[in-house]
Design a protein around this motif. Structure first.
Motif, PDB file in Angstrom:
ATOM      1  N   LEU A   6     -17.821 -54.577  -5.079  1.00 11.58           N
ATOM      2  CA  LEU A   6     -16.509 -53.958  -4.906  1.00 11.58           C
ATOM      3  C   LEU A   6     -16.068 -53.245  -6.184  1.00 11.58           C
ATOM      4  CD1 LEU A   6     -14.129 -53.529  -3.011  1.00 11.58           C
ATOM      5  CD2 LEU A   6     -13.233 -55.749  -3.714  1.00 11.58           C
ATOM      6  N   LEU A   7     -16.326 -53.864  -7.325  1.00 10.49           N
ATOM      7  CA  LEU A   7     -15.971 -53.236  -8.598  1.00 10.49           C
ATOM      8  C   LEU A   7     -16.790 -51.967  -8.835  1.00 10.49           C
ATOM      9  CD1 LEU A   7     -15.567 -56.401 -10.849  1.00 10.49           C
ATOM     10  CD2 LEU A   7     -13.754 -54.908  -9.996  1.00 10.49           C
ATOM     11  N   ARG A   8     -18.068 -52.015  -8.490  1.00 11.14           N
ATOM     12  CA  ARG A   8     -18.901 -50.804  -8.621  1.00 11.14           C
ATOM     13  C   ARG A   8     -18.369 -49.689  -7.734  1.00 11.14           C
ATOM     14  NH1 ARG A   8     -23.289 -54.495  -8.478  1.00 11.14           N
ATOM     15  NH2 ARG A   8     -23.665 -53.948  -6.287  1.00 11.14           N
ATOM     16  N   HIS A   9     -17.964 -50.060  -6.540  1.00 13.66           N
ATOM     17  CA  HIS A   9     -17.429 -49.080  -5.595  1.00 13.66           C
ATOM     18  C   HIS A   9     -16.160 -48.435  -6.160  1.00 13.66           C
ATOM     19  CE1 HIS A   9     -16.851 -47.207  -1.717  1.00 13.66           C
ATOM     20  NE2 HIS A   9     -15.658 -47.762  -1.570  1.00 13.66           N
ATOM     21  N   CYS A  10     -15.285 -49.253  -6.751  1.00 13.79           N
ATOM     22  CA  CYS A  10     -14.054 -48.719  -7.344  1.00 13.79           C
ATOM     23  C   CYS A  10     -14.374 -47.747  -8.475  1.00 13.79           C
ATOM     24  CB  CYS A  10     -13.181 -49.863  -7.868  1.00 13.79           C
ATOM     25  SG  CYS A  10     -12.442 -50.889  -6.582  1.00 13.79           S
ATOM     26  N   GLN A  12     -17.159 -46.015  -8.868  1.00 11.13           N
ATOM     27  CA  GLN A  12     -17.775 -44.799  -8.317  1.00 11.13           C
ATOM     28  C   GLN A  12     -16.738 -43.854  -7.723  1.00 11.13           C
ATOM     29  OE1 GLN A  12     -20.556 -46.494  -5.573  1.00 11.13           O
ATOM     30  NE2 GLN A  12     -22.006 -47.132  -7.173  1.00 11.13           N
ATOM     31  N   LEU A  13     -15.693 -44.413  -7.145  1.00  5.11           N
ATOM     32  CA  LEU A  13     -14.640 -43.593  -6.545  1.00  5.11           C
ATOM     33  C   LEU A  13     -13.616 -43.131  -7.576  1.00  5.11           C
ATOM     34  CD1 LEU A  13     -13.909 -45.531  -3.220  1.00  5.11           C
ATOM     35  CD2 LEU A  13     -15.215 -43.421  -3.503  1.00  5.11           C
ATOM     36  N   GLY A  14     -13.710 -43.657  -8.786  1.00  6.67           N
ATOM     37  CA  GLY A  14     -12.750 -43.297  -9.820  1.00  6.67           C
ATOM     38  C   GLY A  14     -11.366 -43.874  -9.585  1.00  6.67           C
ATOM     39  N   LEU A  15     -11.309 -45.041  -8.956  1.00 11.35           N
ATOM     40  CA  LEU A  15     -10.016 -45.666  -8.681  1.00 11.35           C
ATOM     41  C   LEU A  15      -9.433 -46.264  -9.958  1.00 11.35           C
ATOM     42  CD1 LEU A  15     -10.748 -47.464  -5.294  1.00 11.35           C
ATOM     43  CD2 LEU A  15      -9.891 -45.155  -5.701  1.00 11.35           C
ATOM     44  N   SER A  16      -8.125 -46.335 -10.008  1.00  4.29           N
ATOM     45  CA  SER A  16      -7.452 -46.824 -11.216  1.00  4.29           C
ATOM     46  C   SER A  16      -7.319 -48.338 -11.244  1.00  4.29           C
ATOM     47  CB  SER A  16      -6.063 -46.199 -11.338  1.00  4.29           C
ATOM     48  OG  SER A  16      -5.260 -46.577 -10.228  1.00  4.29           O
ATOM     49  N   SER A  17      -7.368 -48.976 -10.065  1.00  4.77           N
ATOM     50  CA  SER A  17      -7.141 -50.432 -10.058  1.00  4.77           C
ATOM     51  C   SER A  17      -7.602 -51.054  -8.754  1.00  4.77           C
ATOM     52  CB  SER A  17      -5.654 -50.742 -10.279  1.00  4.77           C
ATOM     53  OG  SER A  17      -4.872 -50.177  -9.236  1.00  4.77           O
ATOM     54  N   TRP A 221      -7.913 -55.825 -11.400  1.00  5.35           N
ATOM     55  CA  TRP A 221      -8.812 -55.050 -12.260  1.00  5.35           C
ATOM     56  C   TRP A 221      -8.169 -53.709 -12.531  1.00  5.35           C
ATOM     57  CZ3 TRP A 221     -11.107 -50.327 -10.923  1.00  5.35           C
ATOM     58  CH2 TRP A 221     -12.036 -49.827 -11.847  1.00  5.35           C
ATOM     59  N   LEU A 222      -8.072 -53.347 -13.815  1.00  9.84           N
ATOM     60  CA  LEU A 222      -7.487 -52.078 -14.217  1.00  9.84           C
ATOM     61  C   LEU A 222      -8.543 -51.271 -14.952  1.00  9.84           C
ATOM     62  CD1 LEU A 222      -4.061 -53.432 -15.529  1.00  9.84           C
ATOM     63  CD2 LEU A 222      -4.559 -52.451 -13.283  1.00  9.84           C
ATOM     64  N   ALA A 223      -8.704 -50.038 -14.540  1.00  8.36           N
ATOM     65  CA  ALA A 223      -9.787 -49.220 -15.093  1.00  8.36           C
ATOM     66  C   ALA A 223      -9.542 -48.838 -16.548  1.00  8.36           C
ATOM     67  CB  ALA A 223      -9.958 -47.955 -14.242  1.00  8.36           C
ATOM     68  N   HIS A 224      -8.304 -48.603 -16.925  1.00 10.37           N
ATOM     69  CA  HIS A 224      -7.995 -48.140 -18.270  1.00 10.37           C
ATOM     70  C   HIS A 224      -7.992 -49.328 -19.233  1.00 10.37           C
ATOM     71  CE1 HIS A 224      -5.955 -46.289 -21.663  1.00 10.37           C
ATOM     72  NE2 HIS A 224      -6.048 -45.106 -21.056  1.00 10.37           N
ATOM     73  N   PRO A 225      -8.894 -49.386 -20.211  1.00 12.74           N
ATOM     74  CA  PRO A 225      -9.020 -50.567 -21.084  1.00 12.74           C
ATOM     75  C   PRO A 225      -7.737 -50.912 -21.838  1.00 12.74           C
ATOM     76  CG  PRO A 225     -10.926 -49.135 -21.318  1.00 12.74           C
ATOM     77  CD  PRO A 225      -9.924 -48.373 -20.510  1.00 12.74           C
TER      78      PRO A 225
END
Length: 260
Positions: A6-10, A12-17, A221-225
């Motif tokens: 699921l995290l890989r999918h997010c 790949q789609l460029g999702l933010s969270s 999970w948040l994409a921006h560190p």
């Protein structure tokens, strides 16, 4: 494995969270192991202790709480309002129409537009009919004046849990909200052996109706560190405060064994 995919999918789609709400304990642990941010919040749930009836439930409460509930229920009875309940396929299209009138009016009275449409309720009635329980209030003349909708955990005769609730009223009756949204559902849960009624978030007033504080957990999970780091530091402080809040609430338990 599912979480990793699921995290890989997010990504790949460029999702933010990604947000997992009300996960099972094993799901939350998997999220913890994967390094997701965890959040603890508070809801208010009622637990059925195999009460024989509503009076048996009231007997477990402190005297002041029993008195308050009986007074509130008496106000509705004295107004000559009674209730009927319908579940699943027994809820007709006309019943859903009436419920939506009540639901819509309550939102509009508070200056808000209802965020669920009549079509939404038509779809859940068609796709998941056995998961819905509708309480309808009638006045002395037999006219419908209010309705509350409760969700159920499954379609069996004895579901594990009930979830409150949307409601609305076309007439004002003192304490009608408490009767429609708490006492009628709790009475139904007792009669049908339902073990848990979840009243949702917020509202410490629910404790007076024996809905007790329960810790609930979510994972994020948040994409921006940098953003994830800031939120993580906030959650650490919030978690400590939530722990203290739960302790304070537990000291105010309405149950008899909590009497001094």
């Amino acid at each position: 494995a599912l979480l990793r995919a699921l995290l890989r999918h997010c990504e790949q789609l460029g999702l933010s969270s990604l947000h997992l709400l009300f996960g099972a304990p094993q799901d939350i642990e998997a999220c913890r192991d994967a390094g997701l941010l965890l959040r603890q919040t508070v809801q208010f749930h009622w637990q059925n202790q195999d009460y024989p009836d509503f009076d048996g439930f009231l007997a477990t409460l402190r005297q002041d709480k029993r008195k308050k509930i009986r007074q509130e229920r008496r106000k509705v009875t004295d107004a000559r309002v009674d209730f009927e309940w319908r579940r699943g396929a027994d809820i007709t299209s006309a019943d859903w129409d009436f419920f939506y009138r009540c639901y819509e009016r309550t939102y509009l009275e508070h200056g808000n537009r209802p965020y669920l449409s009549r079509d939404f309720f038509a779809r859940i009635a068609a796709s998941q009919p056995g998961l819905w329980l509708l309480f309808i209030a009638r006045n002395a003349a037999g006219g419908r004046i209010a309705a509350s909708l409760v969700g159920l955990s499954d379609e069996s005769d004895r579901p594990e849990a009930a979830y409150g609730r949307y409601w609305g009223a076309l007439e004002r009756v003192d304490c009608l909200h408490f009767e429609a949204c708490y006492y009628q559902p709790l009475d139904w849960c007792i009669a049908h052996g339902v073990q848990r009624f979840e009243g949702g978030a917020q509202g410490e007033h629910k404790m007076a109706r024996a809905l007790l504080p329960v810790a609930t957990h979510s994972a994020h999970w948040l994409a921006h560190p940098a953003f994830a780091d800031a939120v993580g530091r906030y959650l650490e402080r919030e978690d400590e405060q939530i722990g203290q809040y739960l302790e304070q609430l537990e000291e105010r338990s309405p149950l008899r064994q909590a009497d001094a």
